[in-house]
Motif scaffolding. Structure first.
Motif, short mmCIF file in Angstrom:
data_model
loop_
_atom_site.label_atom_id
_atom_site.label_comp_id
_atom_site.label_asym_id
_atom_site.label_seq_id
_atom_site.Cartn_x
_atom_site.Cartn_y
_atom_site.Cartn_z
N UNK A 199 34.90 -37.62 -3.88
CA UNK A 199 36.02 -36.90 -3.26
C UNK A 199 36.44 -37.66 -2.00
N UNK A 200 37.01 -38.84 -2.24
CA UNK A 200 37.33 -39.75 -1.14
C UNK A 200 38.38 -39.15 -0.21
N UNK A 201 39.42 -38.58 -0.78
CA UNK A 201 40.51 -38.05 0.04
C UNK A 201 40.01 -36.99 1.00
N UNK A 202 39.19 -36.08 0.52
CA UNK A 202 38.69 -34.98 1.34
C UNK A 202 37.90 -35.50 2.53
N UNK A 203 36.94 -36.37 2.28
CA UNK A 203 36.05 -36.79 3.37
C UNK A 203 36.75 -37.72 4.36
N UNK A 204 37.70 -38.51 3.89
CA UNK A 204 38.42 -39.36 4.84
C UNK A 204 39.38 -38.52 5.68
N UNK A 205 39.93 -37.46 5.11
CA UNK A 205 40.76 -36.54 5.90
C UNK A 205 39.90 -35.84 6.96
N UNK A 206 38.72 -35.38 6.56
CA UNK A 206 37.81 -34.72 7.51
C UNK A 206 37.40 -35.69 8.61
N UNK A 207 37.09 -36.93 8.25
CA UNK A 207 36.73 -37.93 9.25
C UNK A 207 37.88 -38.16 10.23
N UNK A 208 39.10 -38.24 9.69
CA UNK A 208 40.26 -38.41 10.56
C UNK A 208 40.44 -37.26 11.52
N UNK A 209 40.20 -36.04 11.03
CA UNK A 209 40.33 -34.86 11.89
C UNK A 209 39.26 -34.86 12.98
N UNK A 210 38.04 -35.30 12.65
CA UNK A 210 36.99 -35.36 13.65
C UNK A 210 37.29 -36.42 14.71
N UNK A 211 37.83 -37.57 14.28
CA UNK A 211 38.25 -38.59 15.25
C UNK A 211 39.35 -38.04 16.17
#
Length: 239
Positions: A199-211
């Motif tokens: 689930x690449x899209x989900x985790x990269x979106x979450x990472x972006x939000x945390x940054x």
């Protein structure tokens, strides 16, 4: 429900790992900024020196660390540092390859990159301090350390804060490159989670939000510091 299970704090959730990775990213950036402040201050002093050799060395430092890609610098520190450590270890009888701690390598590499930018911030801030104020401080009998402590350093920090805020944001983004050393910071953990779940899209979106959360929070901190230092100087002028 599957989304909450994936990002939750249960046995199969990645929530706890992502938050820990974000904390590692934040601590890595703090360490890099501290290292960068030391190198940046020394390089700024060298570039402001009357000695031509010191100015050339300062210019060489900022040119190299601002001109060479950040990822290449991290690779050079990681593999070069480990090679040196292995060679030193072999002199004392150690066998095999000795790997440098990824956190230390990341903090040093990002810190020295940060130092090149901080040096320019400090240099510009020193030049922004009115020369007349320094001359007036000496005229009333202040010693050089007192002039630095009570006149120069407070004003340099006031002028430098906006630039340091930008360097901080740059260092947070550069910390993502440290993932190539295997450090479990936010980018690396997001890659691992995405690879495990597909689930690449989900985790990269979450990472972006945390940054974004980290940069937004620290932006507010820098803005409050700027307002505080500006208020102090306005009060001083009002008197």
């Amino acid at each position: 429900m599957a989304l909450f299970d994936t990002l939750g704090f249960g046995e199969n959730g990645w929530g706890r790992m992502l938050l820990l990775a974000a904390a590692v990213t934040f601590l890595l950036t703090l360490a890099a900024m501290a290292i960068g402040a030391v190198f940046g201050g020394l390089v700024a002093a060298a570039k402001l020196s009357r000695n031509r050799a010191w100015r050339v060395l300062g210019e060489l430092y900022t040119t190299v660390f601002r001109g060479v890609p950040e990822l290449l610098i991290i690779y050079l520190f990681y593999f070069g540092g480990s090679s040196v450590l292995t060679s030193v270890g072999s002199w004392f009888g150690a066998d095999g390859f000795i790997e440098m701690p990824p956190f230390l390598i990341g903090a040093l590499a990002v810190g020295m990159i940060s130092g090149a930018y901080q040096a320019e911030v400090y240099r510009a801030a020193v030049r922004a301090v009115p020369v007349g104020e320094l001359e007036a401080a000496r005229a009333i009998g202040m010693t050089r350390p007192t002039v630095w402590r009570r006149v120069l350093v407070p004003q340099v920090m006031r002028f430098a804060l906006p630039g340091l805020g930008n360097v901080w944001q740059l260092s947070i983004k550069d910390s993502a490159l440290v993932s190539v050393t295997g450090l479990a910071e936010l980018m690396r953990t997001s890659q691992n989670a995405a690879g495990s779940t597909n689930d690449y899209f989900l985790f990269y979106i979450v990472a972006g939000l945390l940054y974004l959360a980290m940069t937004s929070f620290t932006s507010q901190v820098f803005q409050r510091l700027e307002a505080h230092t500006g208020k102090s100087f306005r009060r001083g002028f009002a008197r």
